[in-house]
Structures are given as C-alpha cells and as structure tokens.
Design a protein around this motif. Sequence first.
Motif, PDB file in Angstrom:
ATOM      1  N   ASP A 232       0.816  -1.212   0.000  1.00  0.00           N
ATOM      2  CA  ASP A 232       0.000   0.000   0.000  1.00  0.00           C
ATOM      3  C   ASP A 232       0.850   1.262   0.000  1.00  0.00           C
ATOM      4  O   ASP A 232       0.395   2.316  -0.447  1.00  0.00           O
ATOM      5  N   GLY A 233       2.084   1.178   0.450  1.00  0.00           N
ATOM      6  CA  GLY A 233       2.976   2.331   0.398  1.00  0.00           C
ATOM      7  C   GLY A 233       3.799   2.404  -0.872  1.00  0.00           C
ATOM      8  O   GLY A 233       4.640   3.286  -1.020  1.00  0.00           O
ATOM      9  N   GLY A 234       3.571   1.455  -1.791  1.00  0.00           N
ATOM     10  CA  GLY A 234       4.278   1.462  -3.065  1.00  0.00           C
ATOM     11  C   GLY A 234       5.522   0.593  -3.098  1.00  0.00           C
ATOM     12  O   GLY A 234       6.153   0.454  -4.146  1.00  0.00           O
ATOM     13  N   GLN A 235       5.897  -0.005  -1.963  1.00  0.00           N
ATOM     14  CA  GLN A 235       7.062  -0.891  -1.961  1.00  0.00           C
ATOM     15  C   GLN A 235       6.774  -2.089  -2.861  1.00  0.00           C
ATOM     16  O   GLN A 235       5.665  -2.634  -2.851  1.00  0.00           O
ATOM     17  N   MET A 236       7.768  -2.515  -3.620  1.00  0.00           N
ATOM     18  CA  MET A 236       7.592  -3.642  -4.520  1.00  0.00           C
ATOM     19  C   MET A 236       8.350  -4.843  -3.969  1.00  0.00           C
ATOM     20  O   MET A 236       9.550  -4.766  -3.713  1.00  0.00           O
ATOM     21  N   ILE A 237       7.628  -5.951  -3.776  1.00  0.00           N
ATOM     22  CA  ILE A 237       8.196  -7.154  -3.179  1.00  0.00           C
ATOM     23  C   ILE A 237       8.048  -8.289  -4.184  1.00  0.00           C
ATOM     24  O   ILE A 237       6.930  -8.750  -4.446  1.00  0.00           O
ATOM     25  N   PRO A 238       9.135  -8.732  -4.794  1.00  0.00           N
ATOM     26  CA  PRO A 238       9.040  -9.794  -5.800  1.00  0.00           C
ATOM     27  C   PRO A 238       8.967 -11.174  -5.172  1.00  0.00           C
ATOM     28  O   PRO A 238       9.551 -11.438  -4.118  1.00  0.00           O
ATOM     29  N   GLY A 239       8.229 -12.057  -5.834  1.00  0.00           N
ATOM     30  CA  GLY A 239       8.221 -13.451  -5.437  1.00  0.00           C
ATOM     31  C   GLY A 239       7.194 -13.793  -4.365  1.00  0.00           C
ATOM     32  O   GLY A 239       6.495 -12.932  -3.827  1.00  0.00           O
ATOM     33  N   PHE A 240       7.133 -15.076  -4.058  1.00  0.00           N
ATOM     34  CA  PHE A 240       6.215 -15.577  -3.026  1.00  0.00           C
ATOM     35  C   PHE A 240       6.750 -15.226  -1.645  1.00  0.00           C
ATOM     36  O   PHE A 240       7.913 -15.490  -1.326  1.00  0.00           O
ATOM     37  N   VAL A 241       5.900 -14.623  -0.828  1.00  0.00           N
ATOM     38  CA  VAL A 241       6.261 -14.300   0.551  1.00  0.00           C
ATOM     39  C   VAL A 241       5.196 -14.916   1.458  1.00  0.00           C
ATOM     40  O   VAL A 241       4.003 -14.624   1.290  1.00  0.00           O
ATOM     41  N   PRO A 242       5.576 -15.781   2.400  1.00  0.00           N
ATOM     42  CA  PRO A 242       4.584 -16.392   3.292  1.00  0.00           C
ATOM     43  C   PRO A 242       3.784 -15.322   4.044  1.00  0.00           C
ATOM     44  O   PRO A 242       4.281 -14.215   4.281  1.00  0.00           O
ATOM     45  N   PRO A 243       2.546 -15.636   4.413  1.00  0.00           N
ATOM     46  CA  PRO A 243       1.679 -14.640   5.073  1.00  0.00           C
ATOM     47  C   PRO A 243       2.310 -13.964   6.279  1.00  0.00           C
ATOM     48  O   PRO A 243       2.231 -12.746   6.433  1.00  0.00           O
ATOM     49  N   GLU A 244       2.957 -14.752   7.151  1.00  0.00           N
ATOM     50  CA  GLU A 244       3.525 -14.155   8.358  1.00  0.00           C
ATOM     51  C   GLU A 244       4.686 -13.222   8.031  1.00  0.00           C
ATOM     52  O   GLU A 244       4.856 -12.172   8.660  1.00  0.00           O
ATOM     53  N   LYS A 245       5.482 -13.569   7.022  1.00  0.00           N
ATOM     54  CA  LYS A 245       6.610 -12.722   6.633  1.00  0.00           C
ATOM     55  C   LYS A 245       6.115 -11.446   5.956  1.00  0.00           C
ATOM     56  O   LYS A 245       6.672 -10.360   6.177  1.00  0.00           O
ATOM     57  N   LEU A 246       5.084 -11.566   5.142  1.00  0.00           N
ATOM     58  CA  LEU A 246       4.542 -10.373   4.483  1.00  0.00           C
ATOM     59  C   LEU A 246       3.936  -9.429   5.506  1.00  0.00           C
ATOM     60  O   LEU A 246       4.122  -8.209   5.429  1.00  0.00           O
ATOM     61  N   ALA A 247       3.234  -9.980   6.494  1.00  0.00           N
ATOM     62  CA  ALA A 247       2.644  -9.142   7.548  1.00  0.00           C
ATOM     63  C   ALA A 247       3.740  -8.374   8.291  1.00  0.00           C
ATOM     64  O   ALA A 247       3.603  -7.182   8.579  1.00  0.00           O
ATOM     65  N   GLU A 248       4.841  -9.062   8.588  1.00  0.00           N
ATOM     66  CA  GLU A 248       5.964  -8.405   9.273  1.00  0.00           C
ATOM     67  C   GLU A 248       6.554  -7.294   8.422  1.00  0.00           C
ATOM     68  O   GLU A 248       6.837  -6.197   8.911  1.00  0.00           O
ATOM     69  N   ALA A 249       6.736  -7.573   7.137  1.00  0.00           N
ATOM     70  CA  ALA A 249       7.329  -6.579   6.240  1.00  0.00           C
ATOM     71  C   ALA A 249       6.432  -5.348   6.108  1.00  0.00           C
ATOM     72  O   ALA A 249       6.911  -4.215   6.107  1.00  0.00           O
ATOM     73  N   LEU A 250       5.145  -5.568   6.026  1.00  0.00           N
ATOM     74  CA  LEU A 250       4.217  -4.435   5.894  1.00  0.00           C
ATOM     75  C   LEU A 250       4.172  -3.603   7.172  1.00  0.00           C
ATOM     76  O   LEU A 250       4.041  -2.367   7.110  1.00  0.00           O
ATOM     77  N   GLU A 251       4.274  -4.252   8.310  1.00  0.00           N
ATOM     78  CA  GLU A 251       4.270  -3.512   9.580  1.00  0.00           C
ATOM     79  C   GLU A 251       5.531  -2.666   9.702  1.00  0.00           C
ATOM     80  O   GLU A 251       5.507  -1.571  10.247  1.00  0.00           O
TER      81      GLU A 251
END
Length: 252
Positions: A232-251
């Motif tokens: 939502d902030g425009g950061q681009m994350i390539p590839g599959f990211v597990p739900p828990e890791k994506l939640a951490e990265a977004l926080e």
Amino acid sequence: MIAASRRMGGLLAATGLGIALILTFYTGSATAESSDERDARLTEQVRKLIPKAEDPAIRSTPVDGIFEVVVDDQVLYITEKGRYIFAGDMLDVEERENLSETARGRGRSEQVAKLDDDDLITYPAEEERHRVTIFTDIDCPYCQRLHEKIEAYNERGITVQYAAFPRAGKDSGAWDKAVAVWCADDRGAAMDRAMEEGSDGGGEACDSHPVGDQLDLAGELGIRGTPTIVADGGQMIPGFVPPEKLAEALEE
C-alpha cells in the motif's frame, strides 16, 4: 573610513538606490521566483535530457539546493539552477531510510491507484490493516502457491487484490486464462478454480476486459516476474512471501 561610508550612504539615499535595495532585500519581490516558476524551469531542463518526460514530479529534498525528479518509476536529482542532473540513491543515514526508494514507492502507489477497483479481483480482510496489489499469472507455480494461502493473508489483516500479468504476453495460454477469469461472472470463484487447476476457471473470453491495461502497467512499473506484490505504500516485493513474513514486512 567612517566619512567614506557616510558619503556612500548619502549617495544611495540621494539616488533612491538605498530604498530599492532595502525593499528587494526584505520582500524579495523584485527577483524572487515562485515555486511554480522554479518547477516549470526545472521541468524544461529535465525535458532536454528526457524529451518524453511530459509531467515530471519535482519535490524538494532534505539537502538544500537539490530537488527530486520522478519520471515514471525513475528517480533523478537536479540542482536548483538546473545545470546538473544526476541519478543514484539518496540515503538518510540517521533515519536509516532510502529516500530514493521512498520516492519510487510513492510513484508506484500513484500508478497502481489509477487501476479501477472493479477491474481487480479482491479478497478482502475482515479487519484490514494493509492492502496489497499482486500482479499474478495463473500459470505461475509460485502464484498458485500464494493463492493457496489467501485466507491466511486475510486473517493477518491483509486485503489482496489481483491484477493480471500473463508473462507470456498476448496470444498465449496464460493470456487466454487470465481473460477468461476476468470475464467470468464470479471472478473470485473463477480465480480459485484457475489457481487450483491451472485452468481458465470455467470462464469464457469476452471483448471488454482489463487484462491488456494491467499487463501494460506491469511493464511501466518494471515488473518482470510473478508474483510481484506492490504494498500500500508502493514498496515492490518480488516473489512468493509467506503470510507471516509479508505481515511483518508491511508492519515495518
């Protein structure tokens, strides 16, 4: 020396130059340039280097005399007088922030925001904390793996909205599947079946669909692989990211 200063002061007063200089110093009205005028001047300088830069976004930076220029997804910097333009990342050492990547993210967010919500296939979180746009390809194994965990993303407050990016392009099986899914009456159900089976999800092609526009946008954003997550902030994350890791990265 004192006498000479008095004579100079008298000369300025007699000619009116003293008053003019004082007014110019305090008001700046005689020579000041507005921010709009400055941006227009710097835009012209940028166009000399990049003729296709129709409407570059120009913003100030924490560094005096250096301005940020965003053209599509490219971030440049220009000096205040417009003579020098340079590329490279600007890092804030104290805040440990890549200011250039923040600018790129802002540009991506603005571009993604232009997508019509009705053209996206959305899996909403009941308690939304973040919303991500995922450019996906039905034939991509990692996209299928990501979709298997769609409920887990939602449970962590992440709303997922899909945009089509059939990497093989038009006249490919991946394109036909994407079109069929986006043309289905129930896109969510069709996407579920398509990701599970690697199929068209039971949909049929139609004349009006957003697949081409979304594929073009992926190219403008510099997306090359799938899945690619745009936060939502425009950061681009390539590839599959597990739900828990994506939640951490977004926080973060």
